[in-house]
Motif scaffolding. Structure first.
Motif, short mmCIF file in Angstrom:
data_model
loop_
_atom_site.label_atom_id
_atom_site.label_comp_id
_atom_site.label_asym_id
_atom_site.label_seq_id
_atom_site.Cartn_x
_atom_site.Cartn_y
_atom_site.Cartn_z
N PHE A 77 0.98 5.20 -18.37
CA PHE A 77 -0.38 5.17 -17.84
C PHE A 77 -0.79 3.75 -17.42
N HIS A 78 -0.26 2.75 -18.09
CA HIS A 78 -0.53 1.39 -17.62
C HIS A 78 0.19 1.10 -16.31
N PHE A 79 1.35 1.69 -16.14
CA PHE A 79 2.06 1.55 -14.87
C PHE A 79 1.27 2.21 -13.74
N ILE A 80 0.71 3.39 -14.03
CA ILE A 80 -0.14 4.07 -13.04
C ILE A 80 -1.35 3.20 -12.70
N GLY A 81 -1.97 2.61 -13.73
CA GLY A 81 -3.11 1.74 -13.49
C GLY A 81 -2.75 0.52 -12.68
N LEU A 111 -2.81 -2.46 -7.50
CA LEU A 111 -2.13 -3.06 -6.34
C LEU A 111 -2.50 -2.34 -5.06
N ASN A 112 -2.65 -1.02 -5.15
CA ASN A 112 -3.06 -0.24 -3.98
C ASN A 112 -4.47 -0.64 -3.53
N LEU A 113 -5.35 -0.84 -4.50
CA LEU A 113 -6.73 -1.24 -4.21
C LEU A 113 -6.77 -2.63 -3.57
N LEU A 124 6.01 4.83 -5.47
CA LEU A 124 6.30 4.59 -6.89
C LEU A 124 5.50 5.54 -7.78
N TYR A 125 4.28 5.86 -7.35
CA TYR A 125 3.49 6.83 -8.14
C TYR A 125 4.18 8.19 -8.16
N LEU A 126 4.66 8.64 -7.02
CA LEU A 126 5.33 9.94 -6.96
C LEU A 126 6.59 9.95 -7.82
N LEU A 127 7.30 8.83 -7.85
CA LEU A 127 8.49 8.73 -8.70
C LEU A 127 8.11 8.78 -10.18
N ALA A 128 7.03 8.06 -10.53
CA ALA A 128 6.57 8.07 -11.92
C ALA A 128 6.10 9.47 -12.32
N ARG A 129 5.43 10.14 -11.39
CA ARG A 129 4.95 11.50 -11.67
C ARG A 129 6.12 12.44 -11.95
N ARG A 130 7.22 12.22 -11.25
CA ARG A 130 8.37 13.12 -11.41
C ARG A 130 9.21 12.79 -12.65
N PHE A 169 0.83 -1.20 0.00
CA PHE A 169 0.00 0.00 0.00
C PHE A 169 0.87 1.26 0.00
N LEU A 170 1.90 1.28 0.83
CA LEU A 170 2.79 2.44 0.91
C LEU A 170 3.72 2.52 -0.30
N ALA A 171 4.21 1.38 -0.76
CA ALA A 171 5.15 1.37 -1.88
C ALA A 171 4.50 1.89 -3.16
N THR A 172 3.22 1.58 -3.37
CA THR A 172 2.54 2.06 -4.58
C THR A 172 2.45 3.58 -4.59
N ALA A 173 2.26 4.18 -3.41
CA ALA A 173 2.21 5.64 -3.33
C ALA A 173 3.57 6.25 -3.66
#
Length: 360
Positions: free
Chosen positions: A254-258, A263-265, A222-228, A216-220
């Protein structure tokens, strides 16, 4: 939350930098929408809509209860706002120099009534097209999502054998074109999530609680890293696609974000089944969450025309915090009022469509 993030991202662009803390998540939020859409459709076809007729009526009532009003709102709000003060639509400067110039880039004044027809029939994004009426730019995603409904519906409910259902779904995909189909796996991630969470299996039961928390924490993170790092290399999903690096990076991003959201869900679901306080908290706020959820579709589709109109009509000093925050506040109020007569009345639309079908 995803719809609100899209709104804040646009508000940041349109107000000259206000709402910075909530900006920059709009494109990723659309990827989340697609996953959630697939999840919801998998749920309703499993629990509620057992026939093609029920499925088609429910999807049409869900879409048209908001989509048609969003088109009308866009035309009216754009006319009022643009005639009063065109600068929020065409661009304006705050401060000195071009470095402080803000241009929305989301307004198309040169549209034809046939464009309205294409948007109303969700053919606005077929193949490499991108049709937009005025400032209603967020509407583009419906030109993707409805075709996912059609493809999935034909595969699930077409009254033929499996090969026939595959052929019909493939024909719909061919009509939709490569741009829409490139993001179909993103939507199917949501279907897969639902199947995983509802299939009686011991796989999720064996996942350690610590691993679920870590995921749950890792997905958040990784999202911030992808955003940057990867998000700046992408383009909007509605832009033309080709055999080039830009398209490849965009689709992968965008598939990585999905995947991260999925995984977060899943990890949240595992935690909710084991940590009683999560279930208790969710139950306590259930009514409030459902009420807010009943306006998210309207918020997503109508916020941009209403926000630009609010900025155009607002008499406060342009660029100031009061101007930005009161305009956004007025937008939210108008969206909530609109939702009372559209999204929250989808059952009215559903009954009307059922009556029409029976009459024929």
């Amino acid at each position: 939350m995803a719809a609100a993030l899209v709104m804040f991202g646009h508000a940041f662009n349109f107000t000259g930098g206000h709402f910075h803390a909530m900006a920059g998540h709009g494109a990723a939020s659309v990827a989340v929408f697609f996953v959630l859409s697939g999840f919801v459709i998998a749920f309703v076809t499993d629990k509620k809509e057992r026939s093609g007729r029920d499925y088609a009526i429910s999807r049409a009532s869900r879409m048209y209860s908001v989509a048609l009003s969003a088109l009308v709102v866009a035309v009216c709000a754009d006319y009022i706002g643009y005639q009063t003060n065109s600068s929020p639509y065409t661009g304006y400067s705050i401060g000195v120099g071009e470095a402080h110039r803000f241009n929305t880039g989301y307004f198309n004044p040169n549209w034809h009534w046939l464009d309205l027809l294409r948007m109303a029939t969700f053919t606005n994004e077929l193949w490499q097209d991108h049709v937009q009426v005025g400032s209603n730019e967020p509407y583009w995603s419906l030109g993707f999502e409805v075709w996912y409904y059609i493809i999935f519906g034909l595969y699930t409910f077409a009254p033929t054998g499996r090969k026939g259902r595959i052929a019909l779904a493939g024909l719909a995909a061919l009509i939709a074109g490569p741009k829409i189909c490139l993001y179909l796996p993103l939507w199917l991630l949501g279907v897969g999530c639902y199947k995983l969470l509802t299939t009686e299996t011991t796989h999720l039961a064996k996942v350690p609680t610590g691993m679920a928390i870590g995921t749950f924490l890792a997905t958040a993170v990784l999202y911030l890293l992808a955003r940057r790092y990867s998000a700046p290399l992408t383009q909007s999903m509605f832009l033309p696609v080709g055999l080039d690096m830009k398209t490849a990076v965009t689709v992968l991003h965008f598939h990585f974000i999905g995947l991260l959201f999925s995984l977060n869900l899943i990890s949240f679901y595992v935690l909710a089944t084991r940590l009683a306080w999560i279930a208790t908290l969710t139950q306590q706020w259930k009514k409030q969450i459902q009420w807010l959820a009943g306006a998210t579709f309207t918020l997503y589709l109508a916020h941009q025309p209403l926000l630009l109109m609010s900025l155009a009509l607002n008499p406060l000093e342009r660029g100031g915090a009061a101007w930005a925050y009161t305009s956004l506040g007025a937008t939210v109020v108008m969206v909530l009022l609109l939702a009372q007569f559209t999204e929250r009345k989808k059952e009215f639309w559903k009954k009307g469509l059922e009556t029409l079908v029976k009459a024929r």
